[in-house]
Scaffold this motif. Structure first.
Motif, PDB file in Angstrom:
ATOM      1  N   LEU A 199     -20.520 -48.420 110.583  1.00  0.00           N
ATOM      2  CA  LEU A 199     -19.614 -49.039 109.617  1.00  0.00           C
ATOM      3  C   LEU A 199     -18.484 -49.716 110.384  1.00  0.00           C
ATOM      4  O   LEU A 199     -17.778 -49.072 111.162  1.00  0.00           O
ATOM      5  CB  LEU A 199     -19.039 -47.997 108.658  1.00  0.00           C
ATOM      6  N   VAL A 200     -18.293 -51.010 110.159  1.00  0.00           N
ATOM      7  CA  VAL A 200     -17.318 -51.795 110.902  1.00  0.00           C
ATOM      8  C   VAL A 200     -16.494 -52.618 109.910  1.00  0.00           C
ATOM      9  O   VAL A 200     -17.004 -53.050 108.866  1.00  0.00           O
ATOM     10  CB  VAL A 200     -18.015 -52.729 111.915  1.00  0.00           C
ATOM     11  N   GLY A 201     -15.228 -52.854 110.245  1.00  0.00           N
ATOM     12  CA  GLY A 201     -14.380 -53.685 109.398  1.00  0.00           C
ATOM     13  C   GLY A 201     -12.920 -53.480 109.707  1.00  0.00           C
ATOM     14  O   GLY A 201     -12.541 -52.692 110.582  1.00  0.00           O
ATOM     15  N   ARG A 202     -12.061 -54.209 108.976  1.00  0.00           N
ATOM     16  CA  ARG A 202     -10.625 -54.079 109.138  1.00  0.00           C
ATOM     17  C   ARG A 202     -10.155 -52.717 108.615  1.00  0.00           C
ATOM     18  O   ARG A 202     -10.884 -52.038 107.889  1.00  0.00           O
ATOM     19  CB  ARG A 202      -9.906 -55.198 108.371  1.00  0.00           C
ATOM     20  N   PRO A 203      -8.918 -52.328 108.942  1.00  0.00           N
ATOM     21  CA  PRO A 203      -8.379 -51.088 108.362  1.00  0.00           C
ATOM     22  C   PRO A 203      -8.254 -51.198 106.843  1.00  0.00           C
ATOM     23  O   PRO A 203      -8.009 -52.280 106.296  1.00  0.00           O
ATOM     24  CB  PRO A 203      -6.995 -50.960 109.029  1.00  0.00           C
ATOM     25  N   ASN A 204      -8.454 -50.083 106.181  1.00  0.00           N
ATOM     26  CA  ASN A 204      -8.237 -49.967 104.734  1.00  0.00           C
ATOM     27  C   ASN A 204      -9.157 -50.855 103.900  1.00  0.00           C
ATOM     28  O   ASN A 204      -8.772 -51.330 102.830  1.00  0.00           O
ATOM     29  CB  ASN A 204      -6.772 -50.288 104.389  1.00  0.00           C
ATOM     30  N   VAL A 205     -10.371 -51.072 104.370  1.00  0.00           N
ATOM     31  CA  VAL A 205     -11.342 -51.798 103.547  1.00  0.00           C
ATOM     32  C   VAL A 205     -12.321 -50.836 102.880  1.00  0.00           C
ATOM     33  O   VAL A 205     -13.207 -51.270 102.151  1.00  0.00           O
ATOM     34  CB  VAL A 205     -12.116 -52.847 104.376  1.00  0.00           C
ATOM     35  N   GLY A 206     -12.167 -49.529 103.139  1.00  0.00           N
ATOM     36  CA  GLY A 206     -13.009 -48.527 102.475  1.00  0.00           C
ATOM     37  C   GLY A 206     -14.128 -47.975 103.329  1.00  0.00           C
ATOM     38  O   GLY A 206     -15.096 -47.430 102.792  1.00  0.00           O
ATOM     39  N   LYS A 207     -14.023 -48.067 104.662  1.00  0.00           N
ATOM     40  CA  LYS A 207     -15.091 -47.553 105.532  1.00  0.00           C
ATOM     41  C   LYS A 207     -15.223 -46.036 105.418  1.00  0.00           C
ATOM     42  O   LYS A 207     -16.325 -45.512 105.271  1.00  0.00           O
ATOM     43  CB  LYS A 207     -14.823 -47.952 106.992  1.00  0.00           C
ATOM     44  N   SER A 208     -14.108 -45.330 105.500  1.00  0.00           N
ATOM     45  CA  SER A 208     -14.170 -43.869 105.418  1.00  0.00           C
ATOM     46  C   SER A 208     -14.624 -43.402 104.041  1.00  0.00           C
ATOM     47  O   SER A 208     -15.342 -42.408 103.917  1.00  0.00           O
ATOM     48  CB  SER A 208     -12.793 -43.276 105.753  1.00  0.00           C
ATOM     49  N   THR A 209     -14.217 -44.118 103.011  1.00  0.00           N
ATOM     50  CA  THR A 209     -14.673 -43.767 101.662  1.00  0.00           C
ATOM     51  C   THR A 209     -16.174 -43.939 101.541  1.00  0.00           C
ATOM     52  O   THR A 209     -16.871 -43.102 100.953  1.00  0.00           O
ATOM     53  CB  THR A 209     -13.960 -44.639 100.617  1.00  0.00           C
ATOM     54  N   LEU A 210     -16.697 -45.037 102.098  1.00  0.00           N
ATOM     55  CA  LEU A 210     -18.147 -45.251 102.078  1.00  0.00           C
ATOM     56  C   LEU A 210     -18.854 -44.217 102.940  1.00  0.00           C
ATOM     57  O   LEU A 210     -19.936 -43.734 102.577  1.00  0.00           O
ATOM     58  CB  LEU A 210     -18.469 -46.662 102.574  1.00  0.00           C
ATOM     59  N   PHE A 211     -18.256 -43.848 104.072  1.00  0.00           N
ATOM     60  CA  PHE A 211     -18.829 -42.811 104.932  1.00  0.00           C
ATOM     61  C   PHE A 211     -18.979 -41.505 104.151  1.00  0.00           C
ATOM     62  O   PHE A 211     -20.026 -40.858 104.181  1.00  0.00           O
ATOM     63  CB  PHE A 211     -17.942 -42.611 106.155  1.00  0.00           C
ATOM     64  N   ASN A 212     -17.919 -41.094 103.451  1.00  0.00           N
ATOM     65  CA  ASN A 212     -17.989 -39.862 102.674  1.00  0.00           C
ATOM     66  C   ASN A 212     -18.987 -39.971 101.528  1.00  0.00           C
ATOM     67  O   ASN A 212     -19.645 -38.996 101.170  1.00  0.00           O
ATOM     68  CB  ASN A 212     -16.603 -39.524 102.128  1.00  0.00           C
ATOM     69  N   ARG A 213     -19.108 -41.165 100.959  1.00  0.00           N
ATOM     70  CA  ARG A 213     -20.074 -41.373  99.882  1.00  0.00           C
ATOM     71  C   ARG A 213     -21.496 -41.236 100.402  1.00  0.00           C
ATOM     72  O   ARG A 213     -22.348 -40.607  99.775  1.00  0.00           O
ATOM     73  CB  ARG A 213     -19.861 -42.759  99.278  1.00  0.00           C
ATOM     74  N   LEU A 214     -21.782 -41.830 101.567  1.00  0.00           N
ATOM     75  CA  LEU A 214     -23.141 -41.804 102.116  1.00  0.00           C
ATOM     76  C   LEU A 214     -23.520 -40.424 102.628  1.00  0.00           C
ATOM     77  O   LEU A 214     -24.683 -40.021 102.546  1.00  0.00           O
ATOM     78  CB  LEU A 214     -23.268 -42.834 103.236  1.00  0.00           C
ATOM     79  N   THR A 215     -22.565 -39.697 103.186  1.00  0.00           N
ATOM     80  CA  THR A 215     -22.863 -38.372 103.746  1.00  0.00           C
ATOM     81  C   THR A 215     -22.664 -37.255 102.731  1.00  0.00           C
ATOM     82  O   THR A 215     -23.009 -36.099 103.016  1.00  0.00           O
ATOM     83  CB  THR A 215     -21.974 -38.100 104.963  1.00  0.00           C
ATOM     84  N   ARG A 216     -22.066 -37.599 101.563  1.00  0.00           N
ATOM     85  CA  ARG A 216     -21.761 -36.601 100.536  1.00  0.00           C
ATOM     86  C   ARG A 216     -20.957 -35.446 101.111  1.00  0.00           C
ATOM     87  O   ARG A 216     -21.222 -34.272 100.852  1.00  0.00           O
ATOM     88  CB  ARG A 216     -23.045 -36.077  99.891  1.00  0.00           C
ATOM     89  N   SER A 217     -19.994 -35.779 101.924  1.00  0.00           N
ATOM     90  CA  SER A 217     -19.170 -34.773 102.570  1.00  0.00           C
ATOM     91  C   SER A 217     -17.824 -35.388 102.920  1.00  0.00           C
ATOM     92  O   SER A 217     -17.725 -36.587 103.183  1.00  0.00           O
ATOM     93  CB  SER A 217     -19.857 -34.249 103.833  1.00  0.00           C
ATOM     94  N   ARG A 218     -16.808 -34.549 102.919  1.00  0.00           N
ATOM     95  CA  ARG A 218     -15.484 -35.012 103.314  1.00  0.00           C
ATOM     96  C   ARG A 218     -14.995 -34.331 104.586  1.00  0.00           C
ATOM     97  O   ARG A 218     -13.865 -34.548 105.008  1.00  0.00           O
ATOM     98  CB  ARG A 218     -14.476 -34.768 102.175  1.00  0.00           C
ATOM     99  N   ASP A 219     -15.821 -33.503 105.174  1.00  0.00           N
ATOM    100  CA  ASP A 219     -15.450 -32.846 106.423  1.00  0.00           C
ATOM    101  C   ASP A 219     -16.236 -33.477 107.560  1.00  0.00           C
ATOM    102  O   ASP A 219     -17.008 -32.825 108.243  1.00  0.00           O
ATOM    103  CB  ASP A 219     -15.704 -31.341 106.358  1.00  0.00           C
ATOM    104  N   ALA A 220     -16.032 -34.777 107.764  1.00  0.00           N
ATOM    105  CA  ALA A 220     -16.770 -35.504 108.789  1.00  0.00           C
ATOM    106  C   ALA A 220     -16.430 -34.974 110.168  1.00  0.00           C
ATOM    107  O   ALA A 220     -15.299 -34.580 110.440  1.00  0.00           O
ATOM    108  CB  ALA A 220     -16.447 -36.997 108.708  1.00  0.00           C
ATOM    109  N   ILE A 221     -17.443 -34.953 111.034  1.00  0.00           N
ATOM    110  CA  ILE A 221     -17.262 -34.483 112.400  1.00  0.00           C
ATOM    111  C   ILE A 221     -16.577 -35.568 113.213  1.00  0.00           C
ATOM    112  O   ILE A 221     -17.000 -36.719 113.218  1.00  0.00           O
ATOM    113  CB  ILE A 221     -18.610 -34.121 113.028  1.00  0.00           C
ATOM    114  N   VAL A 222     -15.510 -35.200 113.939  1.00  0.00           N
ATOM    115  CA  VAL A 222     -14.793 -36.164 114.767  1.00  0.00           C
ATOM    116  C   VAL A 222     -15.283 -36.037 116.201  1.00  0.00           C
ATOM    117  O   VAL A 222     -15.267 -34.955 116.786  1.00  0.00           O
ATOM    118  CB  VAL A 222     -13.275 -35.907 114.702  1.00  0.00           C
ATOM    119  N   ALA A 223     -15.749 -37.142 116.764  1.00  0.00           N
ATOM    120  CA  ALA A 223     -16.214 -37.155 118.150  1.00  0.00           C
ATOM    121  C   ALA A 223     -15.043 -37.525 119.037  1.00  0.00           C
ATOM    122  O   ALA A 223     -14.649 -38.673 119.131  1.00  0.00           O
ATOM    123  CB  ALA A 223     -17.359 -38.152 118.322  1.00  0.00           C
ATOM    124  N   ASP A 224     -14.453 -36.524 119.671  1.00  0.00           N
ATOM    125  CA  ASP A 224     -13.269 -36.741 120.491  1.00  0.00           C
ATOM    126  C   ASP A 224     -13.657 -36.525 121.950  1.00  0.00           C
ATOM    127  O   ASP A 224     -13.756 -35.404 122.429  1.00  0.00           O
ATOM    128  CB  ASP A 224     -12.169 -35.759 120.064  1.00  0.00           C
TER     129      ASP A 224
END
Length: 480
Positions: free
Chosen positions: A8-33
């Motif tokens: 998922l690519v785009g400018r800030p605040n275009v809804g990437k994280s919202t779409l990520f949570n929608r596709l994964t059906r989860s809000r505790d996404a794993i952060v790769a640090d």
């Protein structure tokens, strides 16, 4: 076949994280640090659509400084490089702006399938809101709403169908060609992963080959030890890509996910000299999500001072308390200390995760667990656990049927997991419990009292009982 990877690519605040949570059906996404990448890269398994896939969320691009923010370029470059398709999100309410055109020009250089998603389209006509974005030359835009889910299912099905056609000539991963216990060795760069693999198979007996057709180029190493067949899955070898820094090439979250999903047991290698890092916890979270048996190997133990050993033991207790079922091994891959015990645990975990349990034994344990610790009251009614059966292996999956079981608190589910694990010796493997609510055959049916009296069922029944009490019992006739 390897899972499709979607970035998922785009400018800030275009809804990437919202779409990520929608596709994964989860809000505790794993952060790769990990070094070389920013903290907001997130990986998850897509669950919207007909087939599973991997979703990679990236940080927002500003589109400035010759088309892309250089601080974010490395993150996005790595995500697109390992992706099979790119979802480019734009804000439909804001319309087309120069930053979107700069990002589109940047994405084109990767020669990856790009799908333009016009987001935040709720309450607008599709044709009107998408009109400005045709001039970007990225084909027919998908008008969606990641917040409300509008057209998201249709979009992802279309993307998965197109990507499947592009890779349909790839060879499928035939797990039957890899006999025995499949062990995925994962860990951060430079923790001694390759040294451990060489120690496990023996330097003289290394037989490594690149499995054709796997998009992530995982290395499968078959060997035999004391009459037991194994296949080690090494994720260290990553295909070199153009213009990607070497330290990023050494480690790939996507490769780790695919290795774990094709394995029976996962060995997480931790560098004892550095302690438990956030990156180790990220990999541990991925291992838990895969559901495979888990073994934790603390490497370089022989080089640690007494203070360092005390520190790492303390970290194991308070950082890894949520995986207390996984056995920890203190090893030295370089000198071979503790590696033999590692094999014993791998065998025990594998056989435990593949152990068949009869339905009668499951119900006997469930009945005793309920007697020892009653389920809680939900809405004034006791939750009833009626019966259970085995729904799958590796990991063991217990299906529990009953009334209101879907409302059981997490603490009681954990209690049942520990009871089943102890009873059937499911060591080193997670125990999955699924609940099925038993339907009430009388639900929705009304008694005759309701129709006759025009009252509620409970009121009609109470009135009937009162009338019954008032009636005098009939006297028995005397017989001569």
């Amino acid at each position: 076949m390897s899972k499709t990877v979607i970035a998922l690519v785009g400018r800030p605040n275009v809804g990437k994280s919202t779409l990520f949570n929608r596709l994964t059906r989860s809000r505790d996404a794993i952060v790769a640090d990990y070094p070389g990448l920013t903290r907001d890269r997130q990986y998850g398994t897509g669950r919207v659509g007909s087939t599973p896939y991997i979703v990679v969320d990236t940080g927002g691009l500003s589109g400035e400084q010759e088309g892309v923010d250089p601080l974010m370029a490395g993150q996005v470059q790595s995500a697109i490089g390992e992706a099979d398709a790119v979802l480019f999100l734009v804000d439909g309410r804001a319309g087309l702006i120069p930053a979107d055109e700069s990002i589109a020009s940047y994405i084109r250089h990767f020669n990856k399938p790009v799908y333009l998603l016009v987001n935040k389209a709720e309450g607008h006509k599709k044709d009107v809101i998408a009109n400005d974005f045709y001039q970007m030359g990225l084909g027919e835009p998908f008008v969606i709403s990641s917040a409300h889910g509008d057209n998201v299912n249709e979009m992802i099905e279309n993307v998965l169908s197109d990507v499947a056609q592009d890779v349909e000539d790839e060879d499928e991963l035939d797990l039957d060609k890899h006999p025995g216990i499949r062990v995925a060795v994962i860990g951060r760069p430079n923790v001694g992963k390759s040294t451990l693999i060489n120690r496990m198979i023996g330097e003289e007996r290394v037989v490594a080959f690149d499995m054709p057709g796997t998009t992530r180029d995982s290395i499968y190493v078959p060997f035999e030890r004391q009459g037991e067949l194994y296949t080690l899955i090494d994720t260290a070898g990553v295909r070199r890509r153009k213009n990607i820094k070497e330290k990023i090439e050494k480690f790939s979250i996507v490769k780790a996910i695919e290795a774990m999903e094709s394995s029976n047991v996962v060995v997480l290698v931790v560098d004892g000299s550095e302690g438990i890092t956030d990156q180790d916890l990220t990999l541990l979270g991925l291992a838990l999500e895969s559901g495979r048996g888990l073994v934790i190997a603390i490497n370089k133990w022989d080089n640690l001072t007494p203070d360092q050993r005390a520190k790492i033991k303390h970290e194991l207790e308070y950082k890894l308390h949520f995986v207390d079922y996984a056995k920890r091994h203190l090893i030295s891959a370089l000198h071979g200390t503790g590696v033999g015990d590692l094999f014993k645990t791998i065998n025990a975990v594998y056989h435990a995760s593949m152990k068949q349990v009869s339905t009668s034994d499951l119900n006997r344990v469930l009945e005793q667990a309920v007697l020892d610790h009653q389920p809680p009251l939900i809405g004034g009614r006791r939750v009833k656990l009626r019966y259970a059966h085995l729904g799958g292996l590796n990991p063991p999956r217990v299906i529990v049927h009953g009334t209101q079981v879907d409302k059981l608190p997490q603490a009681y589910s954990k209690y049942l997991m520990n009871v089943f694990r102890k009873a059937f010796k499911w060591v080193g493997t997670p125990v999955m419990i699924e609940y099925k609510v038993t339907s009430n055959p009388y639900e929705g049916r009304k008694s005759n009292f309701t129709y006759r009296k025009g009252k509620s069922e409970s009121q009609a029944q109470n009135a009937y009982l009162k009338r019954k009490k008032k009636k005098k019992p009939q006297q028995k006739r005397r017989t001569s």
